[in-house]
Design a protein around this motif. Structure first.
Motif, PDB file in Angstrom:
ATOM      1  N   LYS A 155     -15.325  46.608 -25.830  1.00  0.00           N
ATOM      2  CA  LYS A 155     -15.232  45.267 -25.251  1.00  0.00           C
ATOM      3  C   LYS A 155     -14.372  44.356 -26.101  1.00  0.00           C
ATOM      4  O   LYS A 155     -13.873  43.345 -25.620  1.00  0.00           O
ATOM      5  CB  LYS A 155     -16.635  44.678 -25.115  1.00  0.00           C
ATOM      6  CG  LYS A 155     -17.347  45.228 -23.923  1.00  0.00           C
ATOM      7  CD  LYS A 155     -18.637  44.486 -23.669  1.00  0.00           C
ATOM      8  CE  LYS A 155     -19.422  45.203 -22.605  1.00  0.00           C
ATOM      9  NZ  LYS A 155     -20.834  45.208 -22.895  1.00  0.00           N
ATOM     10  N   LYS A 201      -9.220  43.481 -21.703  1.00  0.00           N
ATOM     11  CA  LYS A 201      -8.861  44.302 -20.551  1.00  0.00           C
ATOM     12  C   LYS A 201      -7.394  44.140 -20.171  1.00  0.00           C
ATOM     13  O   LYS A 201      -6.688  45.079 -19.901  1.00  0.00           O
ATOM     14  CB  LYS A 201      -9.727  43.873 -19.379  1.00  0.00           C
ATOM     15  CG  LYS A 201     -10.201  45.001 -18.526  1.00  0.00           C
ATOM     16  CD  LYS A 201     -11.104  44.463 -17.451  1.00  0.00           C
ATOM     17  CE  LYS A 201     -12.539  44.449 -17.903  1.00  0.00           C
ATOM     18  NZ  LYS A 201     -13.473  44.026 -16.856  1.00  0.00           N
ATOM     19  N   ARG A 202      -6.967  42.892 -20.196  1.00  0.00           N
ATOM     20  CA  ARG A 202      -5.590  42.625 -19.783  1.00  0.00           C
ATOM     21  C   ARG A 202      -4.582  43.119 -20.799  1.00  0.00           C
ATOM     22  O   ARG A 202      -3.399  43.188 -20.498  1.00  0.00           O
ATOM     23  CB  ARG A 202      -5.395  41.125 -19.609  1.00  0.00           C
ATOM     24  CG  ARG A 202      -5.989  40.623 -18.343  1.00  0.00           C
ATOM     25  CD  ARG A 202      -6.043  39.118 -18.370  1.00  0.00           C
ATOM     26  NE  ARG A 202      -6.753  38.644 -17.202  1.00  0.00           N
ATOM     27  CZ  ARG A 202      -6.173  38.485 -16.023  1.00  0.00           C
ATOM     28  NH1 ARG A 202      -4.905  38.747 -15.897  1.00  0.00           N
ATOM     29  NH2 ARG A 202      -6.855  38.077 -14.991  1.00  0.00           N
ATOM     30  N   PRO A 242      -7.111  49.966 -15.533  1.00  0.00           N
ATOM     31  CA  PRO A 242      -7.969  48.793 -15.654  1.00  0.00           C
ATOM     32  C   PRO A 242      -7.972  48.053 -14.332  1.00  0.00           C
ATOM     33  O   PRO A 242      -7.092  48.250 -13.491  1.00  0.00           O
ATOM     34  CB  PRO A 242      -7.279  47.971 -16.738  1.00  0.00           C
ATOM     35  CG  PRO A 242      -5.854  48.318 -16.611  1.00  0.00           C
ATOM     36  CD  PRO A 242      -5.813  49.749 -16.189  1.00  0.00           C
ATOM     37  N   GLU A 243      -8.947  47.216 -14.172  1.00  0.00           N
ATOM     38  CA  GLU A 243      -9.013  46.426 -12.951  1.00  0.00           C
ATOM     39  C   GLU A 243      -7.770  45.581 -12.854  1.00  0.00           C
ATOM     40  O   GLU A 243      -7.392  44.905 -13.797  1.00  0.00           O
ATOM     41  CB  GLU A 243     -10.242  45.522 -13.023  1.00  0.00           C
ATOM     42  CG  GLU A 243     -10.580  44.910 -11.704  1.00  0.00           C
ATOM     43  CD  GLU A 243     -11.851  44.112 -11.839  1.00  0.00           C
ATOM     44  OE1 GLU A 243     -12.378  43.710 -10.822  1.00  0.00           O
ATOM     45  OE2 GLU A 243     -12.292  43.907 -12.973  1.00  0.00           O
ATOM     46  N   ARG A 295     -14.342  48.088  -8.419  1.00  0.00           N
ATOM     47  CA  ARG A 295     -14.849  48.600  -9.678  1.00  0.00           C
ATOM     48  C   ARG A 295     -16.349  48.680  -9.551  1.00  0.00           C
ATOM     49  O   ARG A 295     -17.034  47.672  -9.643  1.00  0.00           O
ATOM     50  CB  ARG A 295     -14.486  47.664 -10.836  1.00  0.00           C
ATOM     51  CG  ARG A 295     -13.075  47.862 -11.320  1.00  0.00           C
ATOM     52  CD  ARG A 295     -12.984  49.082 -12.224  1.00  0.00           C
ATOM     53  NE  ARG A 295     -13.988  49.023 -13.273  1.00  0.00           N
ATOM     54  CZ  ARG A 295     -13.799  48.426 -14.429  1.00  0.00           C
ATOM     55  NH1 ARG A 295     -12.684  47.822 -14.682  1.00  0.00           N
ATOM     56  NH2 ARG A 295     -14.746  48.426 -15.337  1.00  0.00           N
ATOM     57  N   GLU A 318     -13.466  49.836 -20.838  1.00  0.00           N
ATOM     58  CA  GLU A 318     -12.337  49.026 -20.416  1.00  0.00           C
ATOM     59  C   GLU A 318     -11.342  49.846 -19.627  1.00  0.00           C
ATOM     60  O   GLU A 318     -10.796  49.374 -18.649  1.00  0.00           O
ATOM     61  CB  GLU A 318     -11.639  48.448 -21.645  1.00  0.00           C
ATOM     62  CG  GLU A 318     -12.539  47.689 -22.547  1.00  0.00           C
ATOM     63  CD  GLU A 318     -13.250  46.572 -21.811  1.00  0.00           C
ATOM     64  OE1 GLU A 318     -14.478  46.460 -21.983  1.00  0.00           O
ATOM     65  OE2 GLU A 318     -12.602  45.846 -21.071  1.00  0.00           O
ATOM     66  N   PHE A 319     -11.111  51.036 -20.074  1.00  0.00           N
ATOM     67  CA  PHE A 319     -10.090  51.794 -19.331  1.00  0.00           C
ATOM     68  C   PHE A 319     -10.566  53.193 -19.008  1.00  0.00           C
ATOM     69  O   PHE A 319      -9.887  54.174 -19.207  1.00  0.00           O
ATOM     70  CB  PHE A 319      -8.735  51.801 -20.054  1.00  0.00           C
ATOM     71  CG  PHE A 319      -8.778  51.937 -21.534  1.00  0.00           C
ATOM     72  CD1 PHE A 319      -8.663  53.171 -22.118  1.00  0.00           C
ATOM     73  CD2 PHE A 319      -8.911  50.818 -22.333  1.00  0.00           C
ATOM     74  CE1 PHE A 319      -8.672  53.291 -23.476  1.00  0.00           C
ATOM     75  CE2 PHE A 319      -8.925  50.940 -23.696  1.00  0.00           C
ATOM     76  CZ  PHE A 319      -8.807  52.179 -24.281  1.00  0.00           C
TER      77      PHE A 319
END
Lengths: 485, 247, 104, 94
Positions: free
Chosen positions: B160, B164-165, B228-229, B238, B245-246
Motif C-alpha cells: 500500500k 497505485k497511480r 492497476p485500476e 475491481r 496494488e498490481f
C-alpha cells in the motif's frame, strides 16, 4: 538538433517506441496519441526513403561505436523500400483502427472489453512498428534477435487481443513457433560469432565459407526465419492466427510482420555462391506453398480464412524467385521487392475490407455476403481492387512484379520458374473470383440494416488498394530505390 | 517414490515417437560436429572491449558492453520487458482470475519482513558495484523484482506504500529516461546513445538506476499479472479493492 | 585438442537445446511445451558463453552481455506464454494445441 | 585453462538429467520444481565459467522469478480439487 543533412535513419525506430510508451502511460484509450505517432512514424520513414534515394546508402553508428564493437544501422535501397512500405500500410491500418474500435461500440456491457482492447492495441501496434523498422535497418545479428523477439511478442499480444478461444489458441501456437524460431536463430548467431568473431551482419555475410560450423549456422538461422515466415510446410500456424485476429491486426500480420522475417532471409541468402548452390530449395518450397495455399484458399468457407490461406500462397511467390537473384545484373531483386510491397498493400486492403464486412454483417461466410456491395460500395471496391493486384492484372503492382519474374526467369533460361508463376496466377484468379463474385453479386439484401462501419475504415481500405494499383504506374521510383546498393 | 523412467512417461507413447527421436539425435550429432570442427574459432571481441574500456567510463567489462558499446540492445531489451507487461495485462480479464488467494502464512510474513529490506539493500549494492565488479542494472533489477514478488505472494500491506497511480509511470520510467537521455545526447552534438563526455560515468549510473528500478517493477508486474485500476474509459471492475496494488 | 571445461559445457548446451526441442515437439501439455522452450533457451545461453572461452584465454564479455539480455527476454516471453495459457484454460478446455496429431 | 574437473562433468550430467526429467516427469508440479533446481544448478555452471554476472541473473530471474511464474500459473490452472482430478485423467489419456 536535426539538420536536414543529418541522417533520419534512427527516427523510424525511435518515434514509434516513444509513442508506444506514451500510449501505455495514457489512462484513456490513446487514440489521438496513437494516430499522432503513426503519422510521425510514417513521415520519418518517408523522409528516410527519400534520403536514401537522393544520397545513397545511409548508415549510423549507435552511440558512435563502430562495428564490430558497437551496433550500426544501415539503410540501403532494399531496407529503405521496406521501411517505406511499412509506413504506407501502417498509416492506413492506423487510420482504420481509429474508426474500428469506435464502430464496434454498441452501448452495452461489451464496450468495456472493447475499450480495453483499444487501450492495449495502440502501444502494442506502435512497438511492433518500431521493432519492424528496427529489423529492416539493423546491421547487427544479435540486435536483430532482440527485434525479432519484440516483433513476435507484440504480434502475439495483438493476435490474442480479440479474446475468443480460437484466437487465443492460435496466439499460443504462434508464440511457441516464434520462440522456437528465435532460439534457432540465436543458436545460429552463436555459431556465426564463433567462426567470424563478429556480430556485424555485413561482415558475416561476406565471410561465408562452406565449413561445417558456417553451414550449421546458416541452416539454423534459415530454419528459424522460415518457421517465422510460415513458408510451406511451416505454414500450419499462420491461417488460424491471421484469420481469427481483429481485422486491423490481420492486416498488420499478413501485410507487414511476414515481410520482416522474409527480408532477413533475403539478407542472409543474397550471396551469389550460396544461391547457385542451394537456391533451388526455397524455390521448391515456394512452389509447394503456391499450390497448397491456393487450393486451401479456394476451399474455405470464411472470407478471412480465404484471405489468410492466400497469404500462405503468396509467401510462396516471395521465395520462388530466389534462384533469380543469382544473376546480380538481372531484375530478380526488383521483382522480389515489388512483389513484397504490392502484396503488403493488396493483402492489407483485402483484410481491412473483409473486416468491414465482418463488422457490419456479424459474420464472414462467403456465400452469405451477397448484396454487401450496396451497403458498402467503397469496401467492396477496395476488396476487388486488392484481388486484382493479387492476380497480377495490369496496371497493378502485382502485374509489374509478375512481369519482372517471368521475363527474368525466361532471360535466365529458367522456364519452369516462369511456368510456376503463370500457373500460380491462374490459381489465384480462381479463389479471388470466388470471393469477389459473392461480394459484387447483384443480389439485393432482404432488409437494409443501419451502417455501423465508420467511413474512415472503408476509405483507408480503398486508399491501400489504390496504392497497390498505383505501384504499377509509378514503377520506376521503387525500382530506382531498389537499385541503391 | 515412483520411478519415472523412459518407458513409463506419457510422452513417448510407443514406436511412432522413435523416428523423431532418431532425427533429433542425428541433429545433435551434426551440432556437436559443427561445434567441435577444428580451427574454426575466431578471436572474439574481448581484446577490442579492453582497448576501448578506458573511453567508456565504466570499469566492468560486461557493464561497459551493456550500457555503452551495445547500449542500443539494452534499450530495446527494456522495451521487451515493458512489452511483456503489456501483453500480460492485455490478457488479464476481471472474471475468472480471482482463484489465486494469497498464500499467506506466518513464516512467509516474517521471512518477508527480513528478506525484503535485505533484498533492497543487496539490489542497491549490486547497482553500485556494477560499475567495476559483477552486478549492474539487471541484477539489481532482478533482486528488486524478487522483493516485489515476495510482497505480492501474500499481498503484503507494504504494497500500500506504493501508490497505485505510480505503477505505470514507474514501469515506463526506465525506457523513457533511456530514450530521452539518448536523444538529449544528440542535442549535444553526439550520436544517438553516445555518452562519451567526461560525465559519461555519471549519466550511465543515472541510467542504470532508472533502468534497474523499472526492470524490478516490470518483473514484479509480470508476476502480478494484473493491471492497476484505470480511470474511466477503461472501466474494469475491481472485485477486491483493498489488496494488492498490481495483482 | 585438449578438453576444457568450456568444451564440456558447450556440448551440454547443445544437448539441452535438443532435449528442449524434443520436449516441444513431443509433449502435449502446453505447460510442458513452455518449460521445454525454457530448457532450449538455457541450452543456447550455455552454448553462447562457452564460445567466449573457446576463443582465447580472456573471457569475452560480449556473449555474456548477450546472455544477460537473453535471460531477460526469455522471462518476458515466458510470462506472456503463461498468461496466455491461463487465459486459454479459463475460456475453454483446450489442452492440446493441435487437433491433428501429425501436424507438429 | 584448467583441466576438466570431475565436478564439471557431474554438473553437466546432472543438468542434462534434470532437463530430461523436467520434460518427462508425470506430475506437472514436480516438473516445475525440477525446473527451478535446474536453474539453480545452471547458476553454478555460470560460476564455473567465470561469469558471475550471469550466475546472479540466472539465480534471480532464470530460476527464481521464472519458477515463481510457473508455480503461480500452475496454481491458477489446476485451481480446485475437481480440476486436479481432471488434470490427472488427461495426463493418463495422453
Amino acid at each position: 538538433m536535426i539538420s536536414p543533412s543529418s541522417s533520419w535513419l534512427i527516427w523510424p525506430i525511435i518515434a514509434p517506441l516513444m509513442g508506444a510508451v506514451l500510449c501505455f502511460l495514457s489512462g484513456k484509450p490513446p487514440r489521438r496519441t496513437g494516430l499522432f505517432f503513426a503519422v510521425l512514424t510514417s513521415g520519418a520513414s518517408l523522409v528516410l526513403g527519400w534520403q536514401v534515394l537522393a544520397r545513397g546508402i545511409e548508415s549510423y553508428a549507435m552511440g558512435a561505436w563502430r562495428p564490430p564493437l558497437g551496433i550500426s544501422l544501415r539503410a540501403d535501397g532494399a531496407a529503405a523500400l521496406m521501411v517505406t512500405m511499412t509506413a504506407v500500410t501502417g498509416l492506413a491500418v492506423s487510420i482504420y483502427s481509429g474508426g474500428y474500435f469506435q464502430s464496434r461500440l454498441t452501448g452495452d456491457d461489451r464496450d468495456r472489453c472493447r475499450l480495453a482492447q483499444e487501450q492495449s492495441f495502440w502501444p502494442l501496434w506502435l512497438l511492433l512498428w518500431g521493432a519492424l523498422n528496427g529489423l529492416f535497418l539493423s546491421g547487427d545479428v544479435f540486435n536483430i534477435y532482440i527485434c525479432l523477439e519484440l516483433v513476435a511478442l507484440s504480434s502475439v499480444g495483438l493476435t490474442a487481443l480479440s479474446g475468443k478461444p480460437p484466437s487465443l489458441v492460435a496466439a499460443m501456437r504462434y508464440l511457441l513457433v516464434s520462440l522456437l524460431g528465435s532460439l534457432s536463430f540465436l543458436l545460429g548467431v552463436g555459431f556465426f560469432y564463433k567462426t567470424c568473431g563478429t556480430l556485424e551482419l555485413a561482415a558475416i555475410i561476406s565471410a561465408l565459407t562452406p565449413t561445417p560450423p558456417v553451414i550449421m549456422a546458416l541452416a539454423l538461422v534459415s530454419a528459424g526465419l522460415l518457421l517465422k515466415t510460415a513458408l510451406f510446410p511451416f505454414h500450419f500456424w499462420l491461417p488460424p492466427a491471421h484469420a481469427n485476429a481483429l481485422s486491423p491486426v490481420s492486416a498488420i500480420l499478413s501485410g507487414l510482420v511476414i515481410k520482416g522475417t522474409w527480408y532477413l532471409f533475403y539478407r542472409f541468402w543474397q550471396e551469389e555462391i550460396l544461391l547457385a548452390a542451394v537456391g533451388a530449395v526455397p524455390a521448391i518450397l515456394g512452389g509447394g506453398a503456391i499450390a497448397w495455399g491456393a487450393f486451401q484458399a479456394f476451399s474455405q468457407q470464411r472470407l478471412k480464412m480465404l484471405v489468410a490461406y492466400s497469404t500462405v500462397a503468396q509467401i510462396g511467390y516471395l521465395f520462388v524467385a530466389f534462384p533469380l537473384l543469382a544473376d546480380p545484373a538481372g531484375m530478380g531483386g526488383g521483382a522480389f521487392f515489388y512483389f513484397a510491397i504490392s502484396h503488403s498493400f493488396a493483402k492489407g486492403a483485402m483484410f481491412l475490407a473483409a473486416g468491414t464486412f465482418l463488422l457490419q454483417m456479424g459474420h464472414d461466410r462467403i456465400d452469405d455476403l451477397a448484396g454487401v456491395r450496396q451497403l458498402m460500395p467503397v469496401s467492396s471496391f477496395a476488396f476487388a481492387l486488392g484481388g486484382l493486384s493479387l492476380m497480377g492484372l495490369p496496371p497493378s503492382g502485382g502485374f509489374i512484379a509478375k512481369y519482372l519474374y517471368v521475363t527474368t526467369a525466361i532471360g535466365q533460361g529458367r522456364w519452369w520458374l516462369a511456368l510456376i508463376v503463370v500457373l500460380g496466377s491462374g490459381l489465384t484468379a480462381a479463389y479471388v473470383f470466388r470471393a469477389v463474385a459473392a461480394i459484387l453479386s447483384p443480389r439485393l439484401l432482404a432488409e437494409r440494416p443501419q451502417l455501423m462501419v465508420a467511413a474512415s475504415m472503408q476509405w483507408s481500405a480503398l486508399a491501400l488498394a489504390l496504392m497497390a494499383m498505383l505501384l504499377g504506374i509509378i514503377a520506376p521510383l521503387p525500382l530506382a530505390l531498389m537499385g541503391v546498393k | 517414490m515412483t520411478k519415472v523412467g523412459k518407458e513409463r512417461t506419457p510422452h513417448n507413447r510407443g514406436w511412432q515417437r522413435l523416428p523423431i527421436m532418431a532425427l533429433l539425435l542425428l541433429f545433435l550429432a551434426a551440432l556437436a560436429r559443427a561445434y567441435l570442427f577444428p580451427g574454426a574459432s575466431a578471436a572474439g571481441l574481448a581484446a577490442r572491449v579492453d582497448a576501448s574500456l578506458a573511453a567508456g567510463g565504466v570499469g566492468s567489462r560486461v557493464t561497459a558492453v551493456l550500457l555503452n558499446f551495445r547500449a542500443y540492445d539494452t534499450l530495446l531489451e527494456c522495451f521487451v520487458l515493458l512489452l511483456g507487461v503489456m501483453v500480460v495485462w492485455s490478457l488479464w480479464r476481471p472474471d475468472g482470475a480471482e482463484s489465486r488467494e494469497p498464500a499467506a502464512g506466518a513464516i512467509l510474513a516474517s521471512l518477508e519482513r527480513l528478506l525484503v529490506p535485505l533484498m533492497i539493500m543487496v539490489g542497491s549494492y549490486l547497482l553500485w558495484a556494477g560499475s567495476d565488479r559483477a552486478g549492474g542494472a539487471f541484477q539489481a533489477g532482478a533482486i528488486l523484482g524478487g522483493a516485489g514478488v515476495l510482497l505480492l505472494l501474500d499481498s503484503s500491506p507494504l504494497l500500500k506504500v506504493f501508490p497505485k497511480r505510480g505503477l505505470v509511470p514507474g514501469l515506463c520510467l526506465g525506457p523513457l529516461f533511456f530514450l530521452s537521455a539518448s536523444i538529449a545526447a544528440m542535442a549535444w552534438g553526439g550520436n544517438f546513445l553516445e555518452y562519451r563526455s567526461p560525465e559519461a560515468a555519471l549519466i550511465i549510473i543515472a541510467l542504470e538506476g532508472a533502468a534497474a528500478f523499472s526492470i524490478g517493477l516490470c518483473l514484479a508486474a509480470l508476476f502480478g499479472g494484473r493491471p492497476p485500476e484505470r480511470e474511466a474509459g477503461d472501466g474494469r471492475d475491481r472485485p477486491s479493492r483493498d489488496r494488492g496494488e498490481f495483482r | 585438442m585438449t578438453i576444457s571445461p568450456a568444451l564440456i559445457y558447450g556440448l551440454t548446451g547443445l544437448a539441452l537445446f535438443v532435449i528442449g526441442l524434443a520436449g516441444l515437439l513431443l509433449c502435449q501439455q502446453l505447460l510442458r511445451k513452455i518449460l521445454a522452450v525454457n530448457v532450449m533457451a538455457s541450452g543456447v545461453f550455455l552454448f553462447l558463453v562457452t564460445i567466449a572461452h573457446g576463443s582465447g584465454a580472456l573471457t569475452d564479455p560480449v556473449p555474456q552481455a548477450m546472455v544477460l539480455t537473453g535471460i531477460v527476454v526469455s522471462v518476458s516471453s515466458t510470462a506472456a506464454a503463461l498468461a496466455l495459457l491461463c487465459r486459454i484454460r479459463e475460456s475453454a478446455d483446450h489442452r492440446d494445441l493441435s487437433q491433428k496429431k501429425g501436424e507438429r | 585453462m584448467t583441466a576438466v574437473g570431475a565436478f564439471d562433468i557431474l554438473l553437466c550430467l546432472t543438468l542434462i538429467w534434470l532437463a530430461w526429467q523436467v520434460l518427462a516427469s508425470r506430475d506437472p508440479f514436480r516438473a516445475v520444481v525440477l525446473f527451478i533446481s535446474f536453474g539453480m544448478l545452471m547458476a553454478l555452471g555460470w560460476v564455473r565459467l567465470q561469469a558471475p554476472d550471469l550466475a546472479l541473473a540466472e539465480a534471480a530471474i532464470g530460476s527464481g522469478l521464472t519458477g515463481a511464474l510457473f508455480l503461480s500459473a500452475l496454481r491458477k490452472v489446476i485451481g480446485g480439487k475437481k480440476d486436479e482430478r481432471r488434470l490427472d485423467r488427461d495426463e493418463e489419456a495422453q
